[in-house]
Design an enzyme around this catalytic site. Sequence first.
Site, PDB file in Angstrom:
ATOM      1  N   HIS A 124       0.833  -1.212   0.000  1.00  0.00           N
ATOM      2  CA  HIS A 124       0.000   0.000   0.000  1.00  0.00           C
ATOM      3  C   HIS A 124       0.865   1.259   0.000  1.00  0.00           C
ATOM      4  O   HIS A 124       2.038   1.218   0.361  1.00  0.00           O
ATOM      5  CB  HIS A 124      -0.904   0.041   1.242  1.00  0.00           C
ATOM      6  CG  HIS A 124      -2.108  -0.850   1.131  1.00  0.00           C
ATOM      7  ND1 HIS A 124      -2.061  -2.196   1.377  1.00  0.00           N
ATOM      8  CD2 HIS A 124      -3.396  -0.576   0.774  1.00  0.00           C
ATOM      9  CE1 HIS A 124      -3.268  -2.719   1.202  1.00  0.00           C
ATOM     10  NE2 HIS A 124      -4.093  -1.759   0.818  1.00  0.00           N
TER      11      HIS A 124
ATOM     12  N   LYS B   6      -0.950   4.932   4.638  1.00  0.00           N
ATOM     13  CA  LYS B   6      -1.874   4.001   5.302  1.00  0.00           C
ATOM     14  C   LYS B   6      -1.465   3.822   6.767  1.00  0.00           C
ATOM     15  O   LYS B   6      -0.303   3.526   7.056  1.00  0.00           O
ATOM     16  CB  LYS B   6      -1.863   2.656   4.567  1.00  0.00           C
ATOM     17  CG  LYS B   6      -2.869   1.669   5.112  1.00  0.00           C
ATOM     18  CD  LYS B   6      -3.040   0.483   4.191  1.00  0.00           C
ATOM     19  CE  LYS B   6      -3.913  -0.593   4.817  1.00  0.00           C
ATOM     20  NZ  LYS B   6      -5.254  -0.108   5.189  1.00  0.00           N
TER      21      LYS B   6
HETATM   22  P1  NAD Z   1      -7.364   9.709   3.884  1.00  0.00           P
HETATM   23  O1  NAD Z   1      -6.400   9.992   4.997  1.00  0.00           O
HETATM   24  O2  NAD Z   1      -7.042  10.181   2.520  1.00  0.00           O
HETATM   25  O3  NAD Z   1      -8.804  10.321   4.261  1.00  0.00           O
HETATM   26  C1  NAD Z   1      -9.397  10.245   5.523  1.00  0.00           C
HETATM   27  C2  NAD Z   1     -10.276  11.483   5.708  1.00  0.00           C
HETATM   28  O4  NAD Z   1     -11.022  11.303   6.908  1.00  0.00           O
HETATM   29  C3  NAD Z   1      -9.501  12.789   5.848  1.00  0.00           C
HETATM   30  O5  NAD Z   1     -10.058  13.792   5.014  1.00  0.00           O
HETATM   31  C4  NAD Z   1      -9.638  13.129   7.337  1.00  0.00           C
HETATM   32  O6  NAD Z   1      -9.637  14.533   7.579  1.00  0.00           O
HETATM   33  C5  NAD Z   1     -10.985  12.507   7.637  1.00  0.00           C
HETATM   34  N1  NAD Z   1     -11.172  12.171   9.060  1.00  0.00           N
HETATM   35  C6  NAD Z   1     -10.335  11.527   9.889  1.00  0.00           C
HETATM   36  N2  NAD Z   1     -10.890  11.389  11.106  1.00  0.00           N
HETATM   37  C7  NAD Z   1     -12.124  11.933  11.017  1.00  0.00           C
HETATM   38  C8  NAD Z   1     -13.185  12.089  11.932  1.00  0.00           C
HETATM   39  N3  NAD Z   1     -13.088  11.667  13.192  1.00  0.00           N
HETATM   40  N4  NAD Z   1     -14.317  12.700  11.511  1.00  0.00           N
HETATM   41  C9  NAD Z   1     -14.435  13.152  10.234  1.00  0.00           C
HETATM   42  N5  NAD Z   1     -13.450  13.038   9.326  1.00  0.00           N
HETATM   43  C10 NAD Z   1     -12.312  12.435   9.711  1.00  0.00           C
HETATM   44  O7  NAD Z   1      -7.605   8.137   3.917  1.00  0.00           O
HETATM   45  P2  NAD Z   1      -8.165   7.198   2.741  1.00  0.00           P
HETATM   46  O8  NAD Z   1      -7.044   6.746   1.866  1.00  0.00           O
HETATM   47  O9  NAD Z   1      -9.358   7.836   2.125  1.00  0.00           O
HETATM   48  O10 NAD Z   1      -8.610   5.906   3.571  1.00  0.00           O
HETATM   49  C11 NAD Z   1      -9.558   5.973   4.617  1.00  0.00           C
HETATM   50  C12 NAD Z   1      -9.762   4.576   5.199  1.00  0.00           C
HETATM   51  O11 NAD Z   1     -10.342   3.736   4.192  1.00  0.00           O
HETATM   52  C13 NAD Z   1      -8.487   3.869   5.635  1.00  0.00           C
HETATM   53  O12 NAD Z   1      -8.752   3.111   6.795  1.00  0.00           O
HETATM   54  C14 NAD Z   1      -8.168   2.927   4.486  1.00  0.00           C
HETATM   55  O13 NAD Z   1      -7.413   1.795   4.865  1.00  0.00           O
HETATM   56  C15 NAD Z   1      -9.575   2.531   4.075  1.00  0.00           C
HETATM   57  N6  NAD Z   1      -9.734   2.025   2.711  1.00  0.00           N
HETATM   58  C16 NAD Z   1     -10.680   1.063   2.547  1.00  0.00           C
HETATM   59  C17 NAD Z   1     -10.975   0.578   1.278  1.00  0.00           C
HETATM   60  C18 NAD Z   1     -12.074  -0.441   1.118  1.00  0.00           C
HETATM   61  O14 NAD Z   1     -12.345  -0.891  -0.010  1.00  0.00           O
HETATM   62  N7  NAD Z   1     -12.754  -0.825   2.207  1.00  0.00           N
HETATM   63  C19 NAD Z   1     -10.272   1.072   0.169  1.00  0.00           C
HETATM   64  C20 NAD Z   1      -9.316   2.050   0.360  1.00  0.00           C
HETATM   65  C21 NAD Z   1      -9.070   2.545   1.642  1.00  0.00           C
END
Ligand code: NAD
Length: 271
Positions: free
Chosen positions: A160, A164
């Site tokens: 990744h 992450k």
């Molecule tokens: P990222 O860091 O780009 O985005 C996270 C966002 O959430 C940010 O804008 C941050 O400000 C916001 N945030 C954090 N805490 C918060 C809160 N308490 N309240 C409101 N907003 C909040 O991360 P990302 O790459 O978008 O990934 C997010 C999650 O999704 C990770 O855990 C990642 O592993 C997971 N993910 C899952 C899949 C899937 O298919 N299930 C795919 C990709 C990523």
Amino acid sequence: MSTPIPVIVVGALGKMGREVVKAVSQASDMSLYAAVDRKQVGEDIGAALGLGTFAIPISGSLQEVCLAAAQEKQAVVMVDFTHPQAVYENVRTAIAYGVYPVVGTTGLSPEQIEELAEFTDKASMGAVIAPNFSIGMVLLQEAAIRASQYFDHVEIIELHHNQKADAPSGTAIQTAQRLAGLGKTFNPPQVQESEHLRGARGACADAEIRIHSVRLPGLIAHQEVIFGAPGQIYTLRHDTSDRQCYMPGVLLAIRKVTQLKRLIYGLEKLL
Ligand code: NAD
């Protein structure tokens, strides 16, 4: 035509959240109800993402948004792509206000998932938690389950981007769990191993399956499941080149979650 499903996107400014905002606003059977993030509170979500004006200001409080959603006649869905440290409380808040959670954020412990399942049972509500919303990964896992009937040795490598927060990936853990669910223990020891650098052999997941985590800029999300037997190696690999690949799975979960009466873990249960 039925009314569009109102959707709250939490983590709306993140790499995944912004794709969900885009996909929801383009889906004819959904409408963006609210966008929640810790950043740029008060700014219009459409303008913040360069999508034009949506007249939906980013909220910094999921609770306030859920309180308003609880007054709606129609079921409201919350999609969470935030952070491992935020997701548990977010899902609890949603359930408390009768908002149906669709969760992509990884890093929830098995105990937390169990507790959330108890909350949804008590509320007689559906929820979907999927560590991976891409159809390709579901197919990879199904091929791995089939292969594991014939191979006794398997290791997983997940790769990744280096932003992450959690390791190993939720998808790798789930892949190991699905293989372990067959009731077999893999990788019978061949020699007495010693690690000269801690972690060299990776983490040991269910059924003695090793998981190795790689974190590098330039990667998005990738996974290999490697089976070995005398004289042959069988490698299954899934590569993500664009986060759009998760959107059909996320939209499917939004459409189905309000019909569920319990928590579902894994996209494969909806296909
Ligand atoms: P990222 O860091 O780009 O985005 C996270 C966002 O959430 C940010 O804008 C941050 O400000 C916001 N945030 C954090 N805490 C918060 C809160 N308490 N309240 C409101 N907003 C909040 O991360 P990302 O790459 O978008 O990934 C997010 C999650 O999704 C990770 O855990 C990642 O592993 C997971 N993910 C899952 C899949 C899937 O298919 N299930 C795919 C990709 C990523």
